[in-house]
Design a protein around this motif. Sequence first.
Motif, PDB file in Angstrom:
ATOM      1  N   ARG A 247      48.594  98.760  96.175  1.00  0.00           N
ATOM      2  CA  ARG A 247      48.203  97.453  95.650  1.00  0.00           C
ATOM      3  C   ARG A 247      47.058  97.606  94.658  1.00  0.00           C
ATOM      4  O   ARG A 247      46.146  98.408  94.857  1.00  0.00           O
ATOM      5  N   ALA A 248      47.113  96.840  93.598  1.00  0.00           N
ATOM      6  CA  ALA A 248      46.050  96.848  92.596  1.00  0.00           C
ATOM      7  C   ALA A 248      44.764  96.309  93.212  1.00  0.00           C
ATOM      8  O   ALA A 248      44.781  95.622  94.237  1.00  0.00           O
TER       9      ALA A 248
ATOM     10  N   ILE B 163      44.102  94.888  82.462  1.00  0.00           N
ATOM     11  CA  ILE B 163      45.435  95.468  82.628  1.00  0.00           C
ATOM     12  C   ILE B 163      45.341  96.855  83.258  1.00  0.00           C
ATOM     13  O   ILE B 163      46.118  97.205  84.157  1.00  0.00           O
ATOM     14  N   ASN B 164      44.368  97.648  82.809  1.00  0.00           N
ATOM     15  CA  ASN B 164      44.174  98.972  83.403  1.00  0.00           C
ATOM     16  C   ASN B 164      43.853  98.883  84.889  1.00  0.00           C
ATOM     17  O   ASN B 164      44.335  99.692  85.695  1.00  0.00           O
ATOM     18  N   LEU B 165      43.041  97.902  85.260  1.00  0.00           N
ATOM     19  CA  LEU B 165      42.725  97.699  86.675  1.00  0.00           C
ATOM     20  C   LEU B 165      43.978  97.357  87.463  1.00  0.00           C
ATOM     21  O   LEU B 165      44.259  97.950  88.512  1.00  0.00           O
ATOM     22  N   LYS B 166      44.720  96.385  86.978  1.00  0.00           N
ATOM     23  CA  LYS B 166      45.861  95.860  87.724  1.00  0.00           C
ATOM     24  C   LYS B 166      47.091  96.759  87.679  1.00  0.00           C
ATOM     25  O   LYS B 166      48.051  96.520  88.408  1.00  0.00           O
TER      26      LYS B 166
ATOM     27  N   LYS C  16      41.357 106.102  86.148  1.00  0.00           N
ATOM     28  CA  LYS C  16      39.996 105.987  85.614  1.00  0.00           C
ATOM     29  C   LYS C  16      39.953 104.826  84.627  1.00  0.00           C
ATOM     30  O   LYS C  16      40.751 104.776  83.702  1.00  0.00           O
ATOM     31  N   VAL C  17      39.011 103.927  84.832  1.00  0.00           N
ATOM     32  CA  VAL C  17      38.879 102.766  83.952  1.00  0.00           C
ATOM     33  C   VAL C  17      37.473 102.777  83.362  1.00  0.00           C
ATOM     34  O   VAL C  17      36.478 102.832  84.096  1.00  0.00           O
ATOM     35  N   GLU C  18      37.396 102.711  82.032  1.00  0.00           N
ATOM     36  CA  GLU C  18      36.116 102.739  81.327  1.00  0.00           C
ATOM     37  C   GLU C  18      35.554 101.322  81.190  1.00  0.00           C
ATOM     38  O   GLU C  18      36.282 100.385  80.853  1.00  0.00           O
ATOM     39  N   ILE C  19      34.261 101.206  81.429  1.00  0.00           N
ATOM     40  CA  ILE C  19      33.582  99.910  81.323  1.00  0.00           C
ATOM     41  C   ILE C  19      32.454 100.017  80.305  1.00  0.00           C
ATOM     42  O   ILE C  19      31.559 100.858  80.452  1.00  0.00           O
ATOM     43  N   PRO C  20      32.449  99.197  79.268  1.00  0.00           N
ATOM     44  CA  PRO C  20      31.335  99.210  78.310  1.00  0.00           C
ATOM     45  C   PRO C  20      30.078  98.634  78.957  1.00  0.00           C
ATOM     46  O   PRO C  20      30.153  97.765  79.832  1.00  0.00           O
TER      47      PRO C  20
END
Length: 306
Positions: free
Chosen positions: A81-82, A157-160, A165-169
């Motif tokens: 699950r996301a 979208i990357n999260l879900k 690995k998800v980049e956050i500014p």
Amino acid sequence: MTKLNHYFHFARDEWRQLEVSKDQILTAAELEQIRGLNDRISLDDISEIYLPLIKLIAIQYHEAIFIHEEKMEYLKKKEQRAPFIIALSGSVAVGKSTTARVFKLMLDRWFSKTRQVELVTTDGFLYPNHELLKRGLMNKKGFPESYDKARFSEFLINLKTNKNKVEIPLYSHFTYDVLPETRTIRNPDIVIIEGINVLQVDSAENVFPSDFFDFSVYVDAAEENIKKWYLERFFILRETAFQDVNSYFHQYTKVSKEEAGRFALEIWDTINGVNLKENIEKTKYRANLILYKGRNHLVSDVYLRK
């Protein structure tokens, strides 16, 4: 109000009666570490407002996990699950950041750190100052058009889609600009996304941020109180963080208190107050839950969508 007819209303005394374990209360030292500059959140708020809310969010989380597992079994699919996404919105100076930090700490404690909980602010998704200047938007910082919506949508979208690995500014309130570096989160279970823009919609966009949220909270208060808190915070910062010569607002420590006050009032009247009325406040009825604060900065009422 008619607009609140589809919400259950709980006065503080009623909300605090909800059954909840009392062993989750934060210590005074922990609360002091995460409290905003002039936010008067108290240990009473933690036990009477946030504990019942955290239990409600935990119920929603477990329900989402159960539904996902049932669906995967039916579809004969094996997919994790996301992340469960909690959106937190409200005006500048209403206390969102403190509330977000409370959520993070209390969810960590509720799940005994068996779930990875991440906190993300949308400030990093603002266009950098040089781009705002290029677009003539420096005086509309915080308005919907000042955000890189494509980058924010890509992040969601990357999260879900369970990207590893998800980049956050990142953003600095000290330099008043987006930072060149980013932060990486990996496979979180719960993500709290805090920002004035999270519940806003744009008819020109194909994807709305709220499409990705599992639960949303709006922190509300009368405008005259928010304005007062904004001005109080400005003068506290003027005596503290703004004293650093590298601070974007250092110039306002070099003028009289009256002149600095006129500047702060102008910022509210031409930017923050306008943004509240034209954009932010209109989104509150899209939230699953509204926390309403009285003039003492403490939550007096809770509205939960039916």
